[in-house]
Design an enzyme around this catalytic site. Structure first.
Site, PDB file in Angstrom:
ATOM      1  N   ALA A   1       0.830  -1.203   0.000  1.00  0.00           N
ATOM      2  CA  ALA A   1       0.000   0.000   0.000  1.00  0.00           C
ATOM      3  C   ALA A   1       0.864   1.253   0.000  1.00  0.00           C
ATOM      4  CB  ALA A   1      -0.934  -0.007   1.206  1.00  0.00           C
TER       5      ALA A   1
ATOM      6  N   LEU B   1       2.594   1.801  -3.304  1.00  0.00           N
ATOM      7  CA  LEU B   1       1.661   2.307  -4.297  1.00  0.00           C
ATOM      8  C   LEU B   1       1.426   3.804  -4.121  1.00  0.00           C
ATOM      9  CD1 LEU B   1      -0.570   2.122  -6.471  1.00  0.00           C
ATOM     10  CD2 LEU B   1      -2.140   1.403  -4.643  1.00  0.00           C
ATOM     11  N   TYR B   2       1.121   4.224  -2.907  1.00  0.00           N
ATOM     12  CA  TYR B   2       0.809   5.627  -2.681  1.00  0.00           C
ATOM     13  C   TYR B   2       2.012   6.523  -2.965  1.00  0.00           C
ATOM     14  CZ  TYR B   2      -3.288   3.643  -0.376  1.00  0.00           C
ATOM     15  OH  TYR B   2      -4.434   2.947  -0.097  1.00  0.00           O
ATOM     16  N   ARG B   3       3.189   6.109  -2.575  1.00  0.00           N
ATOM     17  CA  ARG B   3       4.373   6.915  -2.862  1.00  0.00           C
ATOM     18  C   ARG B   3       4.653   6.944  -4.363  1.00  0.00           C
ATOM     19  NH1 ARG B   3       4.295  10.104   1.393  1.00  0.00           N
ATOM     20  NH2 ARG B   3       5.461   9.378   3.212  1.00  0.00           N
TER      21      ARG B   3
ATOM     22  N   PHE C   1       1.612  10.512  -3.553  1.00  0.00           N
ATOM     23  CA  PHE C   1       0.957  10.952  -2.324  1.00  0.00           C
ATOM     24  C   PHE C   1       2.000  11.428  -1.322  1.00  0.00           C
ATOM     25  CE2 PHE C   1      -2.460   8.623  -4.219  1.00  0.00           C
ATOM     26  CZ  PHE C   1      -3.620   9.192  -3.704  1.00  0.00           C
TER      27      PHE C   1
END
Length: 204
Positions: A162, A165-167, A171
């Site tokens: 997770a 993915l966000y980095r 994000f």
């Protein structure tokens, strides 16, 4: 975490869900949620009314995923809606930002026009296929809001799928190590501007 039976290059089947379809498949989706979050069985019964209520909120959208070898079985779910001041999550994040030292005008700016990515979960047996990325991009496509915000559990060194993915999708930190009411684990609140675009991978 992924299964050898499913090829890693198999593109997921993405399904845009209506509120009625979402509510009808809640038991199936909540089992994905419990498995992905490592919550004890039974948690899904407490979450079901809240998820059903969310499906009636302004700007709500949901996308699910299945794999080509078993298109009838969902393996992932993502949904969210337009954030608003009267919502519990908005109030919690507002409190967290105040305690983190944000000035009131910055808090109002961050929470003024955003899409709340409420849930994004891939069943552990289906992870490792970039299903989360496909769901997230589909969910956020053509959103009218200025930004997207989410919360995710803190993990050492941000070392799980997770976080990666966000980095990878840009994000950035809003609040770190925040404890929401009703959950003892620390969470990070992350956000970024919309739209979200992904550079194509170079050909090999």
């Amino acid at each position: 975490m992924s299964t050898d039976a499913t090829p890693h290059d198999a593109a997921p089947i993405l399904l845009d869900l209506s509120p009625a379809e979402f509510r009808a498949r809640l038991p199936e989706m909540l089992l994905i949620y419990v498995a992905a979050m490592k919550y004890p069985r039974g948690t899904e019964y407490h979450r079901a009314p809240m998820w059903a209520e969310h499906a009636g909120r302004t700007g709500w959208r949901a996308v699910a995923a299945a794999l080509p070898h078993d298109p009838a079985t969902l393996v992932a779910i993502a949904y969210g809606y337009r954030g608003a001041p009267q919502q519990w999550w908005n109030q919690q994040v507002r409190s967290g930002m105040r305690h983190a030292g944000y000035p009131p005008e910055r808090i109002d700016d961050v929470l003024g026009d955003y899409f709340e990515l409420t849930e994004l979960h891939v069943h552990p047996d289906a992870q490792g296929h970039r299903i989360g990325e496909a769901l997230l991009l589909r969910l956020l496509a053509d959103r009218p809001e200025r930004t997207v915000l989410l919360s995710t559990p803190e993990v050492p060194e941000e070392d799980n799928r997770a976080w990666r993915l966000y980095r990878r999708l840009g994000f950035r930190d809003v609040v770190r190590r925040f404890v929401f009411t009703g959950d003892a684990r620390p969470f990070a609140v992350l956000g970024r501007e919309l739209p979200v675009t992904v550079e194509p991978e170079p050909r090999r």
